[in-house]
Scaffold this motif. Structure first.
Motif, mmCIF file in Angstrom:
data_model
loop_
_atom_site.group_PDB
_atom_site.id
_atom_site.type_symbol
_atom_site.label_atom_id
_atom_site.label_comp_id
_atom_site.label_asym_id
_atom_site.label_seq_id
_atom_site.Cartn_x
_atom_site.Cartn_y
_atom_site.Cartn_z
ATOM 1 N N ARG A 74 0.835 -1.329 -0.080
ATOM 2 C CA ARG A 74 0.025 -0.134 0.098
ATOM 3 C C ARG A 74 0.965 1.289 0.105
ATOM 4 N NH1 ARG A 74 -3.221 -3.710 -0.839
ATOM 5 N NH2 ARG A 74 -4.947 -4.092 0.460
ATOM 6 N N VAL A 76 0.913 4.221 1.830
ATOM 7 C CA VAL A 76 0.098 4.912 2.828
ATOM 8 C C VAL A 76 1.312 5.368 3.841
ATOM 9 C CG1 VAL A 76 -0.650 4.092 5.245
ATOM 10 C CG2 VAL A 76 -1.471 2.896 2.943
ATOM 11 N N TRP A 95 -4.672 2.770 14.476
ATOM 12 C CA TRP A 95 -3.673 3.146 13.135
ATOM 13 C C TRP A 95 -4.431 4.256 12.513
ATOM 14 C CZ3 TRP A 95 0.887 1.460 10.569
ATOM 15 C CH2 TRP A 95 0.736 1.898 9.117
ATOM 16 N N GLN A 99 -3.919 7.118 2.649
ATOM 17 C CA GLN A 99 -3.554 6.460 1.714
ATOM 18 C C GLN A 99 -3.862 7.218 0.481
ATOM 19 O OE1 GLN A 99 -3.982 1.841 -0.116
ATOM 20 N NE2 GLN A 99 -4.697 2.442 1.829
ATOM 21 N N HIS A 110 -5.255 -8.485 -0.450
ATOM 22 C CA HIS A 110 -4.694 -9.430 0.827
ATOM 23 C C HIS A 110 -5.859 -9.422 1.821
ATOM 24 C CE1 HIS A 110 -2.939 -5.317 2.403
ATOM 25 N NE2 HIS A 110 -3.862 -5.410 2.751
ATOM 26 N N HIS A 112 -6.077 -9.730 6.244
ATOM 27 C CA HIS A 112 -5.612 -9.835 7.669
ATOM 28 C C HIS A 112 -6.587 -9.718 8.790
ATOM 29 C CE1 HIS A 112 -6.078 -5.308 6.982
ATOM 30 N NE2 HIS A 112 -5.187 -5.339 6.092
ATOM 31 N N ARG A 118 -12.399 2.911 5.664
ATOM 32 C CA ARG A 118 -11.455 3.967 4.755
ATOM 33 C C ARG A 118 -12.600 5.207 5.105
ATOM 34 N NH1 ARG A 118 -7.463 0.723 4.343
ATOM 35 N NH2 ARG A 118 -8.254 -1.238 4.276
ATOM 36 N N HIS A 151 -9.225 -7.898 0.345
ATOM 37 C CA HIS A 151 -9.465 -6.577 0.203
ATOM 38 C C HIS A 151 -8.500 -6.006 -0.636
ATOM 39 C CE1 HIS A 151 -7.455 -6.039 3.944
ATOM 40 N NE2 HIS A 151 -7.002 -4.763 3.443
ATOM 41 N N HIS A 153 -7.589 -2.260 -3.412
ATOM 42 C CA HIS A 153 -8.054 -0.940 -3.765
ATOM 43 C C HIS A 153 -7.808 -0.714 -5.462
ATOM 44 C CE1 HIS A 153 -8.553 -0.508 0.330
ATOM 45 N NE2 HIS A 153 -6.965 -0.155 0.495
ATOM 46 N N ASP A 165 -7.131 5.895 6.309
ATOM 47 C CA ASP A 165 -7.194 4.692 6.906
ATOM 48 C C ASP A 165 -7.197 4.666 8.311
ATOM 49 O OD1 ASP A 165 -6.909 3.077 4.070
ATOM 50 O OD2 ASP A 165 -4.707 3.666 4.132
ATOM 51 N N LEU A 167 -7.280 1.848 11.195
ATOM 52 C CA LEU A 167 -7.301 0.283 11.805
ATOM 53 C C LEU A 167 -7.090 0.044 13.263
ATOM 54 C CD1 LEU A 167 -5.551 0.512 8.803
ATOM 55 C CD2 LEU A 167 -5.086 -2.146 9.201
ATOM 56 N N LEU A 169 -5.013 -2.234 14.173
ATOM 57 C CA LEU A 169 -3.695 -2.817 14.118
ATOM 58 C C LEU A 169 -2.994 -2.962 15.486
ATOM 59 C CD1 LEU A 169 -1.420 -4.444 12.911
ATOM 60 C CD2 LEU A 169 -0.663 -2.271 11.654
#
Ligand code: 1HN
Length: 366
Positions: A74, A76, A95, A99, A110, A112, A118, A151, A153, A165, A167, A169
């Motif tokens: 990405r 980002v 996070w 982006q 990918h 995760h 978004r 997902h 883009h 973005d 997240l 994470l």
């Protein structure tokens, strides 16, 4: 600070006890209680703001110089809170990032375990495909890519596109539960028409009214994510206008919900939109849990723990846990927010309060 400075203990026998405890990979709690059990949260993240006028040109340069490829995955730029010692996180649990995609580019497919949202800032032509459902993205839209969903883009247009973005994470990392996998193809296959989750929702009789609530979600918690993957700006805008017209409060807020359960959009993340009316100043509140804000329209300022942050459209800022915040705008403004509060609520440790008085401004950021 420890209540006992072990190295300064005069008694040789006691000093040797501390040395032996340390050598055995142990720590005596009585020396660290006060740093562990703080009266109120002491997040390491500090209130901070990233200017769109800085973010945007850097993203443009990255579009020119850095391809989007496998491995990097990405393009980002992560909001890196100066309080977190270089970790690429906006706050301890969140996070946040900008982006971007250039013409005809694809950010490879990918999946995760961390979940993501978004919030579209600018541009057109990009869709995010989520488990085969291509979700068209336009400014002001919220798109979900729940944990575990494939997902990618894709920019089908000739312009540059920019979005925020968010997240969970850092939370998933803290739980030692990060899993990541690349899709065998650059773009996963799109099944049927674009925006299927939206069409299915409308076909089943769902309306925009079911997709957000006034104020903050206090409904049930839900370990499932929303089956609706896109929340359109036109709906958000209309609902905020309606709320502002019916309630004279300085700030109208909606929280996006899973229309099936009334819970937050993802099990770990809540998303909201806040409209400050011209000349409006919100109440001063504080809550446990972190929040990241994205200024979507207008300009104004926020006072966070007595520090004033002036902002304009495209800026992003973070309010760490338990920091007092208030927001104001002369001409009116719309703020998107991302929070971790569903997790705190699920664990029974969420708190919030409204301060009786606004805090005085003692400092100005930047
Ligand atoms: C990710 O997968 C995306 O899919 C964006 O667009 C930002 C930050 C950390 C880890 C995964 C995306 C991310 C990310």
């Amino acid at each position: 600070m420890s209540t006992v400075e072990e190295s300064q203990v005069g008694d040789p026998e006691l000093r040797s006890l501390y040395q032996d405890i340390a050598a055995a990979e142990l720590r005596p709690l009585w020396t660290i209680t006060e740093q562990l059990l703080t009266p109120t949260p002491r997040p390491r993240a500090i209130p901070w703001l990233w200017r769109g006028s800085v973010l945007r040109p850097l993203a443009e340069r990255a579009i020119r110089l850095v391809p989007v490829e496998r491995g990097g995955e990405r393009r980002v730029l992560s909001l890196t809170n100066p309080g977190l010692g270089g970790r690429p996180y906006a706050a301890g649990t969140l996070w946040g990032a900008l982006q971007c995609l250039g013409p005809r580019e694809t950010a490879p497919a990918h999946r995760h375990s961390p979940g993501a949202i978004r919030f579209v800032i600018e541009g057109e032509g990009v869709w995010t495909t989520v488990d085969g459902d291509a979700c068209d993205m336009r400014p002001g839209d919220l798109v979900l890519t729940p944990g575990g969903a494939w997902h990618d883009h894709a920019n089908g247009g000739d312009g540059h596109m920019f979005w925020f973005d968010g997240l969970d994470l850092p939370m998933v990392e803290a739980l030692d539960a990060v899993f990541f996998e690349q899709h065998p193809e650059l773009r996963q296959p799109v099944e049927g028409e674009h925006n299927r989750s939206e069409a299915d929702f409308r076909e089943a009789g769902g309306t925009a009214r079911d997709t957000m609530v006034a104020g903050a979600v206090r409904g049930p918690l839900d370990a499932a994510h929303s089956p609706l993957l896109v929340y359109r700006w036109t709906d958000t805008d209309a609902r905020l206008a309606e709320l502002a017209a019916s309630d004279p409060a300085p700030m109208a807020s909606v929280e996006f919900t899973n229309p099936h359960s009334g819970a937050s959009v993802l099990p770990t993340l809540s998303c909201g939109m806040h409209r400050l009316r011209p000349g409006g100043t919100s109440a001063t509140t504080r809550r446990s849990g972190n929040r990241v804000y994205v200024v979507f329209r207008g300009e104004g300022h926020s006072v966070i723990e007595g520090r004033r942050f002036d902002w304009t459209a495209g800026d992003m800022f973070v309010v760490p846990s338990w920091a007092a915040e208030r927001h104001a705008s002369e001409g009116g403004a719309d703020l998107f927010s991302l929070g971790d509060d569903p997790v705190l609520r699920a664990l029974g440790i969420y708190r919030e309060e409204t301060l009786p008085q606004p805090q005085p401004v003692t400092d100005v950021f930047g």
